[in-house]
Design a protein around this motif. Structure first.
Motif, mmCIF file in Angstrom:
data_model
loop_
_atom_site.group_PDB
_atom_site.id
_atom_site.type_symbol
_atom_site.label_atom_id
_atom_site.label_comp_id
_atom_site.label_asym_id
_atom_site.label_seq_id
_atom_site.Cartn_x
_atom_site.Cartn_y
_atom_site.Cartn_z
ATOM 1 N N ASP A 195 0.837 -1.209 0.000
ATOM 2 C CA ASP A 195 0.000 0.000 0.000
ATOM 3 C C ASP A 195 0.869 1.256 0.000
ATOM 4 O O ASP A 195 0.991 1.950 -1.011
ATOM 5 C CB ASP A 195 -0.922 -0.028 1.217
ATOM 6 N N VAL A 196 1.524 1.545 1.112
ATOM 7 C CA VAL A 196 2.290 2.780 1.252
ATOM 8 C C VAL A 196 3.591 2.725 0.462
ATOM 9 O O VAL A 196 3.953 3.680 -0.239
ATOM 10 C CB VAL A 196 2.580 3.059 2.742
ATOM 11 N N GLY A 197 4.280 1.621 0.554
ATOM 12 C CA GLY A 197 5.572 1.514 -0.121
ATOM 13 C C GLY A 197 5.450 1.662 -1.631
ATOM 14 O O GLY A 197 6.236 2.370 -2.270
ATOM 15 N N VAL A 198 4.474 1.007 -2.207
ATOM 16 C CA VAL A 198 4.265 1.100 -3.657
ATOM 17 C C VAL A 198 3.926 2.532 -4.063
ATOM 18 O O VAL A 198 4.407 3.032 -5.085
ATOM 19 C CB VAL A 198 3.154 0.126 -4.100
ATOM 20 N N ALA A 199 3.110 3.214 -3.253
ATOM 21 C CA ALA A 199 2.736 4.601 -3.562
ATOM 22 C C ALA A 199 3.964 5.514 -3.539
ATOM 23 O O ALA A 199 4.143 6.362 -4.433
ATOM 24 C CB ALA A 199 1.691 5.096 -2.566
ATOM 25 N N LEU A 238 8.119 8.657 -6.532
ATOM 26 C CA LEU A 238 9.533 8.936 -6.829
ATOM 27 C C LEU A 238 9.837 8.670 -8.305
ATOM 28 O O LEU A 238 10.574 9.427 -8.938
ATOM 29 C CB LEU A 238 10.433 8.074 -5.930
ATOM 30 N N ASN A 239 9.265 7.603 -8.851
ATOM 31 C CA ASN A 239 9.486 7.309 -10.262
ATOM 32 C C ASN A 239 8.836 8.373 -11.157
ATOM 33 O O ASN A 239 9.395 8.772 -12.182
ATOM 34 C CB ASN A 239 8.905 5.932 -10.599
ATOM 35 N N ALA A 240 7.641 8.849 -10.751
ATOM 36 C CA ALA A 240 6.952 9.873 -11.536
ATOM 37 C C ALA A 240 7.706 11.199 -11.532
ATOM 38 O O ALA A 240 7.606 11.980 -12.487
ATOM 39 C CB ALA A 240 5.539 10.077 -10.992
#
Length: 313
Positions: A290-294, A299-301
């Motif tokens: 949930d949080v980690g993926v977000a 950061l990638n965006a």
């Protein structure tokens, strides 16, 4: 015409074009302003006898009944005289005998009260970055570049040859441009099996219908008409054609980042769901999904904000 000076000819045409947003009209007005100030375009100083008699009345009082004739020119009443400024089709439509010219450039014939006054030739100036813009478009994967213009065939062919444009259609009225775009859309659909897109770049009021019909409409914002800007999907505010290829490059890079985030986020979440179904996933895995993926996706965006390499091109 005998008895009509160059300054008077330009002043008459500039007054008739006073309320037009077309780039040609803007050129005529700039030419007229320079001559009214005693400057001949190119830096030469004019003699006092060459200047038109000053008319300080506001243009709103001097010019009335202005009508733009699509693909032909402008009709207006200037200082009580019926003035025509446009191409040979406009003169022929009003039965005005005129002296045709084959000079290179955009030719404007000027008439007043049915009498031919003279000719103004506006030479097309190719933007310094135009040739590179066409080359960059081909390098970016654009299969074919096509010029649709109302200018004469010989002028359009000369410009296209210098820029490396693949195909030219000249002496087109606005409705002719729409018809040509319909043909190009059909050819694009057929040749690419529905996966190709057609983009149109324009700046004039006559380009608005084509900008709306194309898959992607791109307007030149600084010199473009309000109608073209309103109809376009993309507006280039600096009028630099080389930015079209940059926009394609940035858009592709942005879409790669979007798909990376979608695939990464869904992949992690589905993996955790599968693990949870077998009783393997714990609370920390759920928190990461949930949080980690977000956080990782954000950061990638942020890489999309790195535009320095496009500005340096």
């Amino acid at each position: 015409a005998p008895g009509v000076t160059e300054a008077e000819l330009v002043a008459t045409a500039a007054a008739a074009e006073a309320f037009s947003t077309h780039p040609i009209a803007q050129s005529v007005r700039a030419y007229g302003d320079a001559m009214a100030n005693g400057e001949r375009p190119g830096g030469d100083t004019m003699m006092n006898g060459e200047r038109p008699a000053a008319n300080v009345a506001p243009l709103a009082e001097r010019v009335r009944d202005v009508r733009e004739v699509s693909g032909q020119g402008v009709e207006a009443v200037v200082d009580g005289r019926g003035v025509l400024v446009g191409n040979g089709k406009l003169m022929a439509a009003h039965g005005v005998p005129f002296q045709a010219t084959d000079a290179a450039g955009t030719v404007l014939y000027v008439a007043a009260d049915g009498a031919f006054l003279g000719t103004i030739v506006i030479a097309d100036t190719i933007k310094p970055t135009a040739a590179r813009a066409i080359a960059d478009l081909h390098a970016a994967g654009v299969k074919k570049t096509v010029m649709l213009t109302g200018d004469r065939t010989d002028v359009a062919a000369s410009v296209a040859a210098r820029l490396g444009i693949d195909e030219v259609h000249a002496e087109l009225l606005p409705q002719d441009k729409v018809a040509e775009v319909e043909k190009l859309l059909a050819a694009t659909e057929r040749d690419t099996r529905g996966k190709g897109k057609l983009a149109f770049v324009g700046d004039g009021i006559n380009d608005a219908p084509v900008l709306t019909r194309a898959d992607i409409g791109i307007a030149m914002g600084a010199m473009g008409s309000d109608a073209a800007i309103e109809a376009a999907d993309i507006v280039l505010m600096n009028d630099n054609p080389d930015d079209i290829a940059k926009a394609i490059d940035v858009a592709r890079r942005t879409m790669r980042i979007v798909w990376q985030n979608i695939i990464f986020a869904l992949g992690i979440k589905f993996a955790v769901l599968v693990l949870a179904a077998f009783g393997i996933a714990n609370m920390w895995m759920a928190v990461f999904a949930d949080v980690g993926v977000a956080v990782i996706a954000i950061l990638n965006a942020m890489r999309a904000m790195n535009v320095s390499r496009y500005e340096k091109r």
